[in-house]
Scaffold this motif. Structure first.
Motif: not given
Length: 281
Positions: A94-108
């Motif tokens: 993963y590191s220094d690579k473009v990744v798309a991550i799907t998940g739930k917003v816990g906080s902002i």
């Protein structure tokens, strides 16, 4: 005698001249060698200087990341589990690579979004998504599922995964296969998990399930479905439902029967089984 002396003097003079000429030739040759060496040194120095400048320019140039073709499209739990299992292999992946991550917003937070895992096994960790444009933070709603795309940096001191240069990327979302959900009764899934959690995980964890049951409890961010218990089903551990977004959550009412389609994340920390990314059918 005088002639002989003149000849001797003449020979000595010629010898001295020859010696001087030889010394001049040697001095000239040495000078020429020194010039050649200096020239070579200058050439080598120039080559090194050009190489150093080229390296400096290349190093200072921002890397051109391909956001149209992310290297990985994963859920928050997948990337967290990978780093938890083997940080070295995960860094290579993963590191220094473009990744798309799907998940739930816990906080902002001020400059980033905390994306919480669904799986209770990963509850200690999160993905910290630093947005490229802070104005994008205003569009986020806590509790909604989002997909962000960015450059994976590394894990933080606390084991969270840091992702920078993030933008919204719904087109790369990892979406459950709601259309082909496995229909199962609340009683059967409940019984499977209270009877043998390991076996139940093998059969159901990671699959999309469709369950119809009565809503017995509503918290701030999840609902609880309760199966019709018989004498065997007496533990009081029910089915926890975390929704895909707040709009889906608003569709359920306490003490009303509804049909839920969601992804099974195994046994929850409090409830017998946990379904996430759920929608109301």
């Amino acid at each position: 005698m005088a002639d002989e002396k003149k000849n001797v003097d003449s020979n000595q003079q010629n010898g001295s001249n020859d010696l001087q000429n030889f010394q001049k030739a040697v001095d000239y040759a040495v000078k020429e060698q020194k010039k050649k060496k200096r020239k070579k040194r200058l050439i080598v120095f120039a080559v090194i200087l050009v190489a150093v400048i080229a390296i400096a320019v290349f190093a200072s140039k921002p890397k051109d990341y391909d956001f149209e073709n992310p290297m990985q499209k994963v859920t928050v739990d997948t990337i967290l589990s990978d780093f938890k299992a083997n940080s070295s292999e995960a860094s290579e992946k993963y590191s220094d690579k473009v990744v798309a991550i799907t998940g739930k917003v816990g906080s902002i937070q001020d400059s980033y979004i905390v994306i919480d895992p669904y799986d209770d096994d990963n509850w200690l960790y999160s993905v910290d998504a630093y947005m490229e444009n802070n104005e994008d933070l205003k569009q986020v709603v806590v509790g909604d599922t989002i997909t962000v795309e960015g450059v994976c940096d590394k894990t933080t001191l606390f084991g969270d995964v840091k992702v920078s240069k993030c933008v919204y990327a719904d087109k790369f979302a990892v979406v459950p296969d709601y259309a082909n959900a496995v229909k199962i009764s609340a009683e059967d899934i409940y019984k499977a998990y209270t009877e043998n959690q390991v076996k139940a995980d093998e059969n159901f964890k990671g699959k999309v399930l469709e369950i119809t049951a009565k809503v017995t409890y509503l918290s701030d961010d999840y609902a609880v479905l309760e199966p019709e218990k018989d004498e065997w089903l007496s533990l009081g551990l029910d089915i926890q439902i975390n929704f895909e977004n707040n709009e889906e959550f608003k569709k359920v009412q306490k003490d009303k029967t509804c049909t839920i389609v969601g992804e099974c994340y195994g046994s929850g920390s409090v409830y017998a089984v946990k379904l996430c990314r759920a929608i109301v059918k």
